[in-house]
Design an enzyme around this catalytic site. Sequence first.
Site, short mmCIF file in Angstrom:
data_model
loop_
_atom_site.label_atom_id
_atom_site.label_comp_id
_atom_site.label_asym_id
_atom_site.label_seq_id
_atom_site.Cartn_x
_atom_site.Cartn_y
_atom_site.Cartn_z
N ASP A 187 0.77 -1.18 -0.13
CA ASP A 187 0.23 0.05 0.00
C ASP A 187 0.84 1.38 0.13
OD1 ASP A 187 -1.68 2.33 0.67
OD2 ASP A 187 -2.45 1.21 2.54
N HIS A 195 -4.08 4.61 6.51
CA HIS A 195 -2.99 4.04 5.63
C HIS A 195 -1.72 4.24 6.25
CE1 HIS A 195 -5.30 3.07 2.10
NE2 HIS A 195 -6.18 4.19 2.62
#
Lengths: 558, 558
Positions: B194, B368
Site C-alpha cells: 500500500d 494507511h
Amino acid sequence: MASTMALEIIPLGGLGEIGMNLMVYGYGDKLLVVDCGLAFPNPDTPGVDLIIPDTQFLAENRDRIVGFVMTHGHEDHIGALPYIWPDLEGPIYGTAMTLGLLKGKFREHNLLNRVTMVQVNYRQAFQLGPFSIRYIQVTHSIVDSAALAITTPLGTILHTGDFKIDHTPVGGRPTDLHSLAHLGEEGVLALLSDSTNINRPGVTTSEQAITPVFETVFARARGLLLVATFSSNIERIQQIIRAAVVVGRKVVLNGRSMLANVAVARALGFLIIPPDTLVELRDMGRYPREGLLIISTGSQGEPNSSLVRIAAGDHREIVVQEGDMVVFSSKFIPGNERTIWSLINQFVRDGLEVIHEKNMPEIHVSGHAPQEDLKLMLALTKPKFFIPIHGEMRHLRSHCQLAVQMGVAPANGLVMENGDRALLEADALKIVGSVPHGRVFVDGKGVGDVGDIVLRDRLHLSEDGLVVVVLVVDKGSNQILQRPELLTRGVVYEDGSQGLLAEAKDAVENALALGPKALDFSDEEGAGPREIAQRALRRFFKKRLGRRPAVIPLVMEM
Amino acid sequence: MASTMALEIIPLGGLGEIGMNLMVYGYGDKLLVVDCGLAFPNPDTPGVDLIIPDTQFLAENRDRIVGFVMTHGHEDHIGALPYIWPDLEGPIYGTAMTLGLLKGKFREHNLLNRVTMVQVNYRQAFQLGPFSIRYIQVTHSIVDSAALAITTPLGTILHTGDFKIDHTPVGGRPTDLHSLAHLGEEGVLALLSDSTNINRPGVTTSEQAITPVFETVFARARGLLLVATFSSNIERIQQIIRAAVVVGRKVVLNGRSMLANVAVARALGFLIIPPDTLVELRDMGRYPREGLLIISTGSQGEPNSSLVRIAAGDHREIVVQEGDMVVFSSKFIPGNERTIWSLINQFVRDGLEVIHEKNMPEIHVSGHAPQEDLKLMLALTKPKFFIPIHGEMRHLRSHCQLAVQMGVAPANGLVMENGDRALLEADALKIVGSVPHGRVFVDGKGVGDVGDIVLRDRLHLSEDGLVVVVLVVDKGSNQILQRPELLTRGVVYEDGSQGLLAEAKDAVENALALGPKALDFSDEEGAGPREIAQRALRRFFKKRLGRRPAVIPLVMEM
C-alpha cells in the site's frame, strides 16, 4: 441615501468567497469604489471564462462615483475593471505597478484612450469628494501593494487590501508600520482587514527565506530546470533569476502573462535582470539543457497552459526528459488540487524530479497575513469597529472573533456578506439593508448573457445529455406525416445504439397513436403531439437506461 | 501464457490512481483475482455514477479464474464486484465483515442466490488451484482487513491490501506482526504494498488516540451535536458511541449506508452498542437537543447527501441552529475540498461551531501506513522483489525508492501501471507486455454504454452548449421548404435572445442561397444543406458570441 454623518459600507464581492473583491464606501451622496476584481470559474460554472461582480447598484448610482481606487494588481482586485468600467467611467487610482498592469488590460479592451488613470504616491493624501485617501505601503505577493486610509468627516477607515507583514521583502519595501502606528494614534474608526490566512498560526515567513532554498534545490538539478510560479509574483521571479545566476543557468521566460508582467515590472524598476541572463524561447536550442532555467506559468495545471502542454509532450520548444527537474514555487490553490496532482504525476511518470509545497513546504511562502500578523495590524491600528474582508464565511467569523480577543467590543465587530449595506456612525455599526448583487459570467464575447438558466442547462446536459425529437405534423389535421427523427448527445453512443433508438421512435409513435390519456395526461392539460412525445421519451429513457436526459420536442407544421 | 515456473502479475486497476483496485495473479494456466473495487466520478466524468475497471482480459480468460479474494470491505476494493462478477462467476473469499458488506451488495443486484461466498479464517491456508492463500490480519480504517500471503511453487507473494500498523486498535485486533515476521523468515519473494501514505513521515497514530479528543470536544457541545464520519469506519463509530455515553447523549444514526453498515457490524460482533443508547431518527423530537448526538454520512459534502440537506435546511427531521456543533471526523478526500468547505461555510454562516481535520487535525486519523510503518513492513518481510500498489504515480515512485533504501536491489523494484503484464521468476521481475484495461462507466442502468465519446459530448455540451437546426427540404429538388427551426441549450438564454436567434436563421438562409463556395467548401466536398447550415451557424456563433457550441443539423426530407 445615508445621513451626512454616516458612512455606508457596501461590499459587492469578496465577502463569503475568495475572489471578486469589490467594496463601495458611501458618504453623503458620493461613492468610492475600492478594487474591482474577478473570480475564476469552477465546476459549477462550465464554459464560463471569468466571473465578475454584478454592478447594477453602481450603474444605478454612476453619477455618485468619485473614483476607483485599486489596492494592488492581482486579478481578484483589478481583473473585472475593464468589463465594468465602460458602464460607469470615472478616474482610476493606483500605484505604478497596479496601473502598469491595468493599462495592459485596458489596451486589450480598446479602452486606453478613454480612461483616466492617476498614479498615487504613498503617504500623500488626495481628495476624492468627501474622501481623503492615503496609500500605505504593505507587503504582499505582488509588488507595490497598498492599504488605504480613507478619511471622512466621520473618521478614518483603514481598508488593508491584501497584505502580510514581511520585514525583509526582496525588493526592500516593507509594510509601512509607522504610518499604521500613526493612524492608530490618530484614531481608526473602523478596520477592514484581509482574512485569508486567519486560520494559520504564527507570523509571516519572509519572501527572502526562499533564497537559500532555491540555491540549494537549483544546485542539485542536473538536466533542464523548470520553475513554475505566478507571473504576478515579481519578487519571486526576482529570486529565481538571482538563484539562476548563482548556479550558472540562463533564464528563459515562458507564458504570455509571464512575459507581459516581467516587461511591466522591469520598465518600472521592480525587477532587475542582469545582462546576458535572458535567453529567448526560440534560442533555447543553442544552450545545453543543464545550462537553462525556464520560468513558466501554469502552476495550477490550468488546461491548455504551457506547462500542461510541456507535460503532455505537446510543447514545440520545451521538451522534458528523465533527469530533468520541475519546481512548483506556488500554492496549491483550493479547487485546483486535482489538476495540479495530475500534472505532477505526468512529470513523475516520465522520470522527472518534481518539487512542490506538499513535499517541500519552504519552496513557497504565502502573501497573506497569518494570525500574529493580523494581531499586529489590530494592535497598531486599535480600531473601534471591525469588519473582516477577503474570505469565506469561516474566515470572516474567525477573524471577527480574533478582533474581539484583541479588544474590539463584541458589538463593534460585524461579519458582512456581499450585497449587505451597513451604516457606520460614530458610535454604531449595523446592517441596514441590502443592494442588488451577484455574479456575472463572461463567456466569449458575452458579458452577462449566460445566466443561471443557461448554466443550469449546461450542467443538466453534462450530467444526463439531451434528446431532440422532431415531429412533422399536418398543420390542419395535426396528423404525424413522417416517422419521428431522433437525435441524442451525451446519452448513449449512437452508432452502437441504433436498436435502442429505433425502440425509442416506436415508443413515440405508439404514444401518439394511443393519445394523451395513456400517458396520464388529464383532459385539462390539452396535451398535443409535443407534450406526448416528450413524456413518452422521458419515460422510455428512465425505464430503459435509468437516465433523465433533457427531452426537447420540435414540431414542424407542414 | 506464462511458463510453469513464472508468476504473472497483472494490475487492472489501482496503480497510477487511488481507487478501483483489481490485481490478477497468474500461475500456470490459473488466475487469481485480488480485490475488485470501484472509483468515484470526478468533474471529467459528468453524470457518471461509478467507475469500474475494464475486465475484458478476465472475461476472455474466465475459465482460468480460480476465485476472487477480497482483502477488505471498502468500496475501492469490493465495489465493482457485483457489476463484474456476473460475466465471470467463481467463488468469492473474504473475512466476515467483508462478506457481510458484499452480501448486501449482491442482494441489491439480485445475485445472492447465484454466488458462492466463502468466509476465511486468519492464518489458515486454503488452496485455490496452484495458489495457497493465507489471510493475515491488519489494521485499517475498516475492521476485519487482511493482507494476503499467496504461495505458489515459485515462492510467496505478500499482497498487503490497505493497512496501517496500529498497536492499540479500538477493537483489539492489531496487525499480525508475528505472521509477517514468520513470512519474512520463510522468505518473501515479492512484496506488493500500500503506497497511499508514502509521503507522510512517522508512524501511525492509533485509532484510540481519538477517544480523549472526542470526549473533550463532545463535552463542550451545548446544543445538538452532529458527528460526520465514514459509515464503513466501524471503530470510529464505536468510539463516537462510547464518547456519547460518557457525555450523556443518546445516539441517532443518519444515512442509509450508516444504518446498513452498523447493522452488519453489530450482527458480527464488531460493534457494541449499550442498551438504551440508540434513538430512532423519527423519535428525535422526544429528546432535548443537548441530549442527542447524530452520527451521519455525508462528510465529503456529496450533493444530495443527508448532511448537505441538513445544512441547506432541507432535512425533514434534523434542523440545526445557532449554538449547535458539527464535527467532521473524516478526511478531506482530495478532489472533494470544494464541496466540503462549502458545506462547512453554510454551517458557520448559521452560527454553528464546526470542527474538522483542518482546524483540529487530531479529530481524524488515517487508515494507511505512513513511512515508518511501510519501513516496518519491508523490514519484517524482507522481500526479494518489490512492487508498490495503491497509489498515484508519485506515490508508487516514492515507495519504490523507499524499498531500495530498505535493501531491495534497485533492479528488483518495479513500478507498474494498470494493464501491464509482469513476469516474476525466481531471479527476475520484468514487464513483458500488456493486456486490455481501462475504465468502464456505470450510469443509471447502463454499464459501459457511456464511453469516452459520450463523455466528450457531455463535456462539450457543458462548456459550449448545443444548437440544433432543422431543415425541411424537398426530397427531389433539395429545395428548402420552410424557414429553418433553431433550438439551443446552454448557449444563450433563449427568451432574451430572440433577435440573435432570428439573425442566426437569416445566416442559415443566406448561406443556403449563396451555396457552398461562399463558405469555402471545395467542389470535392460536395457540401449539401446539412453541411452548409452547420458551417454557417458555427461561424455565426463564433463571430457574434465568441463561442463554439456543438451545431447539429437535422434534415427532414419531404
